[in-house]
Design a protein around this motif. Structure first.
Motif, short mmCIF file in Angstrom:
data_model
loop_
_atom_site.label_atom_id
_atom_site.label_comp_id
_atom_site.label_asym_id
_atom_site.label_seq_id
_atom_site.Cartn_x
_atom_site.Cartn_y
_atom_site.Cartn_z
N ASN A 407 39.90 -81.32 108.53
CA ASN A 407 40.14 -79.93 108.09
C ASN A 407 41.34 -79.79 107.16
OD1 ASN A 407 37.96 -78.93 109.50
ND2 ASN A 407 39.15 -78.38 111.32
N GLY A 412 35.99 -76.78 102.02
CA GLY A 412 35.22 -76.78 103.26
C GLY A 412 33.72 -76.76 102.99
N ASP A 431 34.39 -77.15 115.84
CA ASP A 431 35.77 -77.14 115.33
C ASP A 431 35.92 -77.49 113.85
OD1 ASP A 431 36.59 -76.39 117.81
OD2 ASP A 431 37.02 -78.44 118.49
N LYS A 433 35.80 -77.08 110.06
CA LYS A 433 35.74 -75.93 109.15
C LYS A 433 35.02 -76.36 107.88
CE LYS A 433 39.86 -73.51 110.77
NZ LYS A 433 40.89 -74.41 111.33
N VAL A 455 33.12 -73.09 102.98
CA VAL A 455 34.15 -72.14 103.39
C VAL A 455 35.45 -72.47 102.63
CG1 VAL A 455 33.06 -71.88 105.65
CG2 VAL A 455 34.89 -73.56 105.38
N LYS A 456 36.49 -71.72 102.94
CA LYS A 456 37.80 -71.87 102.29
C LYS A 456 37.62 -71.83 100.76
CE LYS A 456 39.15 -75.45 105.02
NZ LYS A 456 40.11 -76.43 105.55
#
Ligand code: NAP
Ligand code: MG
Length: 497
Positions: A407, A412, A431, A433, A455-456
């Motif tokens: 992570n 992500g 867990d 990401k 993501v991110k």
């Protein structure tokens, strides 16, 4: 003779207004010109948007199943031309033929999925809180879709965007990557041959800073679907803010594969070879980090170096070649720079690291498959996207540590864990990401009918692929139909107090 390609605007093939052109070359043999293309500008974009805006008024009224019928024909034409399209793609961007065939197949799958969606495009009917009243929410087209795409999946990524955009009743202005304009042109030719009306799909070739940004800035472009680097994605997001148009961004990645001590190491080895060195590491979902449990670290690393050292570099059109060139000189330089960065940071180079100068590879943008061991999570080569055949190996002691290391990046997109333990697998799913997690499979391998995205700083929350992309390319219209014959006030007439 070098083929001279053109823009398609309002159903007509035309040069750039300026008359300027650019060349596209084969990255495996840089003296081979694939074609010349219009170097377009804002004035060409203006024409294309005007055509798309006018065509929208008719196209939005074509029943969705009819739009789907055209996309089915598009799929059929792609099936018939799969080999030809794959060869053209390998010539213009370098990845090996098995992979360019897969790229075309993804477009075919997307065509048939979109075609069938024409008979769904489901909305909702919902009970009203008032008597004699009917509530529903339905999907409606949005308008002109600006499509800006990268070079690494020159067929699949444009189809992920253009097919759902069209199915939903939007019209399209398409700017493909400057490294893959020929494949993009073939796609547009197929769309026209299948029966897409004039003006509904327009293609404008040229640079991102000229054509791409002109599409983003245009007030009559209602939405932007972009795939590319995070830095350009941020610029697009800022530019689009002034008109508040809808923007979907699919951006960079720094994907990792975890190998736990209970993993099937032979399987994990096949996974990382394909994940790290397929498409010469130039996939948004490429495996760029290998996170190894200490108990299997030394053994797995030697297995990896042995096998990766035998990968055959070369022209992707040649049978038996495993790894093609980088797409262009700039990308090759970036890879070389990151090799320097890795060495300066104290990582241990255990394979590759060089640009080959012999064996018929002298006139291509090749780089050896490269592996760094003893990489620390804070190293730049462990956190930044390289987009080349470079793998950073990091040793960990526990699953928690593996996930923390995985992570530890601004991206992500994709992720993978090899383990025999269902407990490990579910902890990782919970867990990690990332938009995508694979269990006992490499970080690459997206299927057209599943949501795709990250993501991110890999994106801004939208998903391509599957059913989810239809949320981006359609607007929800909420409809209330009151058949009571009187005024009924929601929240008031149906409650006493
Ligand atoms: P890029 O340099 O960001 O270019 C992507 C597209 O944007 C190209 O068509 C480019 O045109 C255009 N462009 C460049 N500057 C622009 C600007 N200022 N305004 C508007 N458009 C502009 O990315 P790339 O090198 O082609 O592709 C590699 C990147 O894409 C990597 O970061 C990779 O991770 C990412 N990617 C992400 C996904 C995903 O789904 N998350 C999938 C594939 C690739 P030119 O070609 O003319 O420069
Ligand atoms: Mg090229």
């Amino acid at each position: 003779m070098t083929r001279r390609f053109q823009n398609l605007i309002d159903g007509k093939w035309v040069d750039a207004r300026s008359g300027k052109t650019f060349e596209n070359r084969n990255p495996a043999h840089w003296d081979e010109v694939v074609g010349t293309f219009p170097r377009s500008g804002k004035e060409d974009v203006d024409e294309a948007v005007k055509a798309a805006k006018a065509a929208f008024e008719k196209w939005r009224l074509v029943p969705a199943p009819k739009r789907g019928d055209i996309l089915r024909r598009v799929g059929d034409l792609m099936v018939a031309r799969k080999e030809e399209l794959a060869r053209q793609m390998t010539r213009e961007m370098g990845k090996v033929l098995t992979e360019t065939r897969g790229d075309v197949q993804e477009g075919i799958d997307t065509a048939y999925y979109a075609s069938s969606e024409g008979r769904r495009l489901f909305g909702h009917t919902v009970p009203s809180e008032l008597p004699d009243k009917f509530n529903m929410a339905m999907r409606v087209p949005i308008g002109v879709a600006g499509i800006v795409t990268p070079w690494n999946f020159p067929m699949a990524i444009p189809t992920w965007k253009i097919f759902p955009a069209l199915l939903c009743g939007n019209t399209v202005v398409f700017k493909p990557a400057s490294d893959t304009p020929a494949t993009a042109t073939s796609l547009v030719e197929i769309l026209m041959e299948a029966g897409i009306p004039e003006g509904v799909v327009n293609i404008v070739h040229g640079g991102g800073g000229d054509v791409g940004i002109a599409i983003v800035n245009h007030p009559d472009v209602d939405l932007i679907s972009f795939t590319g680097s995070t830095s350009v994605g941020k610029r697009i997001s800022e530019a689009a803010a002034s008109t508040l148009k809808r923007v979907s961004l699919e951006l960079g990645g720094k994907n990792a594969q975890i190998v736990m001590d209970d993993a099937d190491l032979d399987l994990a080895l096949e996974g990382v070879l394909w994940g790290a060195f397929g498409t010469t590491g130039q996939r948004c979902t490429a495996t760029s980090r290998l996170i190894l449990h200490e108990k299997v670290h030394d053994r797995f690393l030697s297995m990896l170096v042995e096998r990766a050292g035998r990968l055959r570099l070369g022209d992707g059109l040649i049978e038996g070649v495993d790894v093609g060139p980088c797409v262009n000189e700039g990308q090759q330089k970036t890879v070389q720079e990151y090799v320097e960065v890795g060495l300066n940071e104290g990582a241990r180079l255990v394979l590759g690291g060089k640009v080959p100068r012999t064996g018929g590879l002298e006139k291509g943008w090749f780089h050896e498959p490269t592996v760094f061991a003893d990489v620390k999570p804070e190293h730049r080569i462990a956190r930044e996207e390289i987009f080349g055949p470079v793998l950073s190996v990091i040793k960990i002691r526990t699953l928690d540590e593996a996930v923390t290391v995985l992570n530890n990046t601004i991206y992500g997109l994709s992720s993978s864990i090899y383990t025999a333990s269902v407990n490990n697998a579910f902890h990782a799913i919970r867990d990690i990401k990332a938009g995508i997690t694979y269990i006992n499979a490499p970080t690459i391998g997206a299927e057209a009918h599943m949501p795709f995205g990250g993501v991110k700083q890999t994106g801004n929350g939208h998903r391509e692929g599957g059913w989810t992309v239809y949320d981006f390319f359609s607007e929800w219209k909420t409809v209330y139909i009151d058949y009571s014959g009187g005024l009924q006030r929601a929240q008031i007439d149906n409650y006493d107090m």
